[in-house]
Design an enzyme around this catalytic site. Structure first.
Site, PDB file in Angstrom:
ATOM      1  N   GLY A 191      71.250 149.725 -12.762  1.00 48.93           N
ATOM      2  CA  GLY A 191      71.910 150.887 -12.178  1.00 48.93           C
ATOM      3  C   GLY A 191      70.882 151.807 -11.571  1.00 48.93           C
ATOM      4  O   GLY A 191      69.716 151.438 -11.384  1.00 48.93           O
ATOM      5  N   GLY A 192      71.313 153.031 -11.284  1.00 49.09           N
ATOM      6  CA  GLY A 192      70.423 153.965 -10.624  1.00 49.09           C
ATOM      7  C   GLY A 192      69.291 154.445 -11.501  1.00 49.09           C
ATOM      8  O   GLY A 192      68.359 155.086 -11.032  1.00 49.09           O
ATOM      9  N   PHE A 193      69.345 154.143 -12.817  1.00 50.14           N
ATOM     10  CA  PHE A 193      68.347 154.679 -13.719  1.00 50.14           C
ATOM     11  C   PHE A 193      67.594 153.598 -14.480  1.00 50.14           C
ATOM     12  O   PHE A 193      66.848 153.913 -15.394  1.00 50.14           O
ATOM     13  CB  PHE A 193      69.009 155.639 -14.716  1.00 50.14           C
ATOM     14  CG  PHE A 193      69.646 156.824 -14.055  1.00 50.14           C
ATOM     15  CD1 PHE A 193      68.922 157.956 -13.809  1.00 50.14           C
ATOM     16  CD2 PHE A 193      70.969 156.779 -13.655  1.00 50.14           C
ATOM     17  CE1 PHE A 193      69.503 159.056 -13.202  1.00 50.14           C
ATOM     18  CE2 PHE A 193      71.560 157.866 -13.048  1.00 50.14           C
ATOM     19  CZ  PHE A 193      70.823 159.009 -12.811  1.00 50.14           C
TER      20      PHE A 193
ATOM     21  N   ARG B 167      67.073 149.071 -15.617  1.00 54.11           N
ATOM     22  CA  ARG B 167      67.574 147.713 -15.771  1.00 54.11           C
ATOM     23  C   ARG B 167      67.754 147.427 -17.260  1.00 54.11           C
ATOM     24  O   ARG B 167      66.979 147.895 -18.098  1.00 54.11           O
ATOM     25  CB  ARG B 167      66.585 146.715 -15.152  1.00 54.11           C
ATOM     26  CG  ARG B 167      66.452 146.899 -13.647  1.00 54.11           C
ATOM     27  CD  ARG B 167      65.135 146.311 -13.131  1.00 54.11           C
ATOM     28  NE  ARG B 167      65.081 144.861 -13.205  1.00 54.11           N
ATOM     29  CZ  ARG B 167      65.575 144.044 -12.284  1.00 54.11           C
ATOM     30  NH1 ARG B 167      66.173 144.546 -11.215  1.00 54.11           N
ATOM     31  NH2 ARG B 167      65.471 142.743 -12.414  1.00 54.11           N
ATOM     32  N   VAL B 168      68.780 146.618 -17.579  1.00 52.41           N
ATOM     33  CA  VAL B 168      69.120 146.316 -18.966  1.00 52.41           C
ATOM     34  C   VAL B 168      68.960 144.818 -19.192  1.00 52.41           C
ATOM     35  O   VAL B 168      69.499 144.002 -18.434  1.00 52.41           O
ATOM     36  CB  VAL B 168      70.552 146.756 -19.309  1.00 52.41           C
ATOM     37  CG1 VAL B 168      70.841 146.505 -20.786  1.00 52.41           C
ATOM     38  CG2 VAL B 168      70.747 148.230 -18.984  1.00 52.41           C
TER      39      VAL B 168
ATOM     40  N   LYS C 140      66.973 148.585 -22.502  1.00 46.48           N
ATOM     41  CA  LYS C 140      67.095 149.271 -21.216  1.00 46.48           C
ATOM     42  C   LYS C 140      65.756 149.878 -20.822  1.00 46.48           C
ATOM     43  O   LYS C 140      65.206 150.721 -21.536  1.00 46.48           O
ATOM     44  CB  LYS C 140      68.160 150.363 -21.325  1.00 46.48           C
ATOM     45  CG  LYS C 140      68.302 151.230 -20.078  1.00 46.48           C
ATOM     46  CD  LYS C 140      69.351 152.284 -20.333  1.00 46.48           C
ATOM     47  CE  LYS C 140      69.453 153.257 -19.182  1.00 46.48           C
ATOM     48  NZ  LYS C 140      70.409 154.338 -19.465  1.00 46.48           N
TER      49      LYS C 140
ATOM     50  N   ASP D 221      79.617 161.766 -18.227  1.00 44.31           N
ATOM     51  CA  ASP D 221      79.686 160.588 -17.350  1.00 44.31           C
ATOM     52  C   ASP D 221      80.629 159.538 -17.943  1.00 44.31           C
ATOM     53  O   ASP D 221      80.287 158.366 -18.048  1.00 44.31           O
ATOM     54  CB  ASP D 221      78.293 160.002 -17.144  1.00 44.31           C
ATOM     55  CG  ASP D 221      78.212 159.157 -15.862  1.00 44.31           C
ATOM     56  OD1 ASP D 221      79.091 159.313 -14.984  1.00 44.31           O
ATOM     57  OD2 ASP D 221      77.277 158.355 -15.733  1.00 44.31           O
TER      58      ASP D 221
END
Length: 659
Positions: free
Chosen positions: A350-352, A354-355, A370, A466
């Protein structure tokens, strides 16, 4: 005749109370009621848990003891036992072990999370009808029970919120100085529990095995047990394993009514299993003699290389980490668990960050790891927020943060692995099976329960900021768990949350948030309302290729409600297998939560009461509502946001997701 009857009753009473003590120096021939995963090993250890995660074990004497005199007076009792707690992962433990006096030996109906030690459930914890007295030896800190730390002894009366608790240890005779004991050290320790029925005084004493009983007890409390203790009560042990593999052992046990228990014979107690160690031997062979000068030169060069290598891979430690502190993982362990963070282990991005999926090599525990992007401008702030918030939260419908790691330029969080991924995949990915109505309804109630815990049941107010389908993860049984606390904010109860810049995901943002920037529990309720509509309708909160009221999900559902077509908004993939009443209830409740007037939205406690059927759903009159979320979104660059969606083939760009 009267005398004969009196003598007969006296003999019967003496016979019933003949057994008032017992002693087990090992349990090879013990007659105990065992359930759960409790067992007796071949050498006579009572093993309460065997590293099976999130399981419980019970062991009780099969016959009850008479705890009250014929006049109804509560009798004194004393017990002593030797126990040991060992974890397969150093410094990490499952839940604790407890000595128990109970009206029953049947805890088979207990399906509560493991932090309840196999004794209580969320519904009966604290009920006076439990008739349970326990001494807990706890190795995890559970904020919901107001635990003082992760290594404490507590006196529990019908509840896991202890009447009194102190860090584990003992007072030295003579000096009176306090000596700490680590419950998960794996070393055998002895406990004495003494209850004086005349004074209603409970004394609990702890020491290393083999040491004389300390004069000063660790805990001493005056508690009236007369209403808790019934005529006949059972004695035994209860233990539970949690997120880490733990063995709970009892080596010996002695008990007596109205007197001191017989001392245990330490020589007869069974041996604990040997601790597995990895021994490494290094052999150095020198083929040629080396001059002293060359040796020193090589030593200096090697030292410089080691220093440079350690600096390159050094982990970062700061003062704030000691205050908050879930478990810190070593980078090397996480590197091995994820096979070097290989692409084939990637779960999502995502924007923050990688998992990755990981498996701890020694225990085979599955993890979600993460890595927050080092070039994210707000990465550190969000990392700290998540450590502070979710690291201390404990709820079955929240994704559990297990630990973290920090390296130069890298921020890493470690979570429970959710094998079914995020909810949005099941709603929109055609390759995934369709969730039926019962599954969707259970997920909605689960997320609502987790959100209620954040808003009202934890020690501080947690505003998630969120809430969306991609941040709801599904476990093996497809239960919903709310995750991703990177944007969460905490504030003390009774204080006013500070105004900040707008964060979150478009479509879930409350209209007032776009104007004042103040995130509150009410703005979370709006996002949850949108989430409910999304789960029922199988439709994203924003449909970029639609126009007018069809563009925004909340406006679209309201418009159909106004036209009397509310049930028509339901996901057609549900077919005929659904409850009309439940579907309409959730849709109306979603509209109520997403009400344009913040004061008209319910609290999450009211939401749960409505979903559970304890409170009637307030009547919604379409003519009294006016939804126009689209116009209010113009304040935060909505047109540019739509263009970004259209250029990416209509997929909604999300924040940190995919645990």
């Amino acid at each position: 005749m009267f005398l004969k009857v009196f003598l007969l009753l006296l003999l019967l009473n003496l016979g019933a109370s003949a057994e008032d003590s017992f002693i087990y120096n090992g349990f090879s021939s013990a007659n105990l009621i065992l359930d759960g995963i409790a067992s007796i090993t071949s050498n006579g250890l009572l093993e309460m848990t065997n590293t099976t995660l999130n399981m419980k074990g019970h062991a009780f004497r099969p016959k009850p003891f008479r705890f009250k005199s014929p006049t109804g007076k509560t009798l004194s009792f004393s017990t002593t036992f030797v126990f040991a707690i060992r974890s397969d992962i150093s410094d990490l433990s499952g839940q604790g072990i407890a000595f128990v006096v109970s009206r029953t030996t049947d805890f088979s109906a207990d399906t509560a999370p493991s932090q309840f030690l196999g004794l209580f459930t969320p519904k009966n914890n604290g009920n006076s009808s439990n008739h349970i007295f326990a001494i807990e030896l706890d190795t995890l800190q559970n904020p919901e029970f107001r635990d003082i730390n992760d290594n404490h002894v507590g006196i529990d009366i019908n509840s896991l919120i202890s009447n009194q608790s102190l860090p584990a240890g003992y007072y030295e005779d003579g000096t009176g100085s306090f000596q700490n004991l680590t419950l998960i050290s794996g070393k055998p320790m002895q406990v004495w529990v003494d209850f004086d029925g005349d004074k209603m005084q409970i004394n609990v004493t702890l020491s290393p095995m083999g040491m004389p009983k300390p004069i000063k007890p660790l805990l001493s409390d005056i508690v009236d047990l007369s209403s808790l203790i019934l005529d006949n009560m059972y004695v035994g042990f209860s233990a539970a394993d949690g997120p880490f593999r733990t063995h709970h052992y009892v080596l010996g046990w002695s008990f007596k009514m109205n007197g001191a228990p017989d001392p245990l014979d330490y020589k007869k107690l069974p041996e604990l299993p040997a601790i597995k160690t990895n021994s490494k031997s290094k052999t150095l062979a020198l083929w040629l003699p080396i001059s002293l000068s060359l040796f020193l030169l090589l030593a200096v060069a090697a030292t410089l290389l080691i220093v440079r290598r350690r600096a390159k891979y050094a982990e970062i430690h700061e003062d704030w980490e000691q205050e908050y502190g879930p478990h810190r993982f070593k980078y090397k362990v996480l590197y091995q668990a994820t096979n070097g963070f290989k692409e084939r282990e990637l779960l999502g991005s995502g924007g923050f960050g990688r998992v990755y999926k990981g498996v701890l090599p020694d225990s085979n525990i599955e993890l979600a790891v993460k890595k927050i992007s080092h070039d994210s401008r707000q990465g550190m702030r969000e990392f700290v927020a998540e450590i502070v918030s979710i690291g201390q939260l404990r709820h079955r419908n929240l994704v559990q943060l297990l630990g973290y790691c920090r390296r130069k330029g890298e921020l890493i969080l470690v979570y429970d692995f959710m094998p079914n991924g995020s909810l949005d995949k099941f709603l929109y990915d055609q390759t995934k099976p369709t969730l039926n109505w019962a599954q969707r309804f259970r997920i909605i109630k689960g997320v609502a329960s987790g959100l209620l815990y954040l808003h009202e049941d934890w020690e501080q107010v947690v505003v998630h900021r969120d809430i969306k389908a991609s941040n709801v993860l599904l476990d093996r049984e497809l239960n919903g768990r709310l995750g991703d606390f990177g944007l969460a904010r905490l504030y003390d109860r009774g204080t006013d949350p500070q105004t900040t810049h707008v964060v979150g995901t478009m479509g879930y943002l409350a209209p007032e948030l776009t104007m004042n920037g103040k995130a509150t529990t009410v703005t979370d309720v709006f996002a949850f309302g949108t989430f409910m509509l999304e789960v029922v309708c199988g439709r994203r909160p924003i449909m970029p290729h639609c126009v007018g009221e069809d563009l925004i999900l909340v406006d679209w559902v309201y418009e159909n409600f106004r036209r009397g077509l509310l049930i028509e908004t339901m996901d057609p993939r549900l077919g005929d297998e659904y409850s009309v009443h439940e579907v309409e209830l959730v849709l109306k409740l979603g509209l109520l939560c997403a009400h344009p007037v913040p004061a008209s939205r319910p609290s999450m406690r009211q939401v749960m009461q409505i979903l559970d059927g304890d409170v009637e759903m307030p009547e919604l009159v379409p003519s009294s509502l006016s939804f126009n979320t689209l116009s209010l979104y113009q304040n935060v660059g909505f047109d540019n946001y739509l263009m970004s969606l259209t250029s990416s083939a209509g997929t909604i760009t999300s924040g940190p997701t995919g645990r």
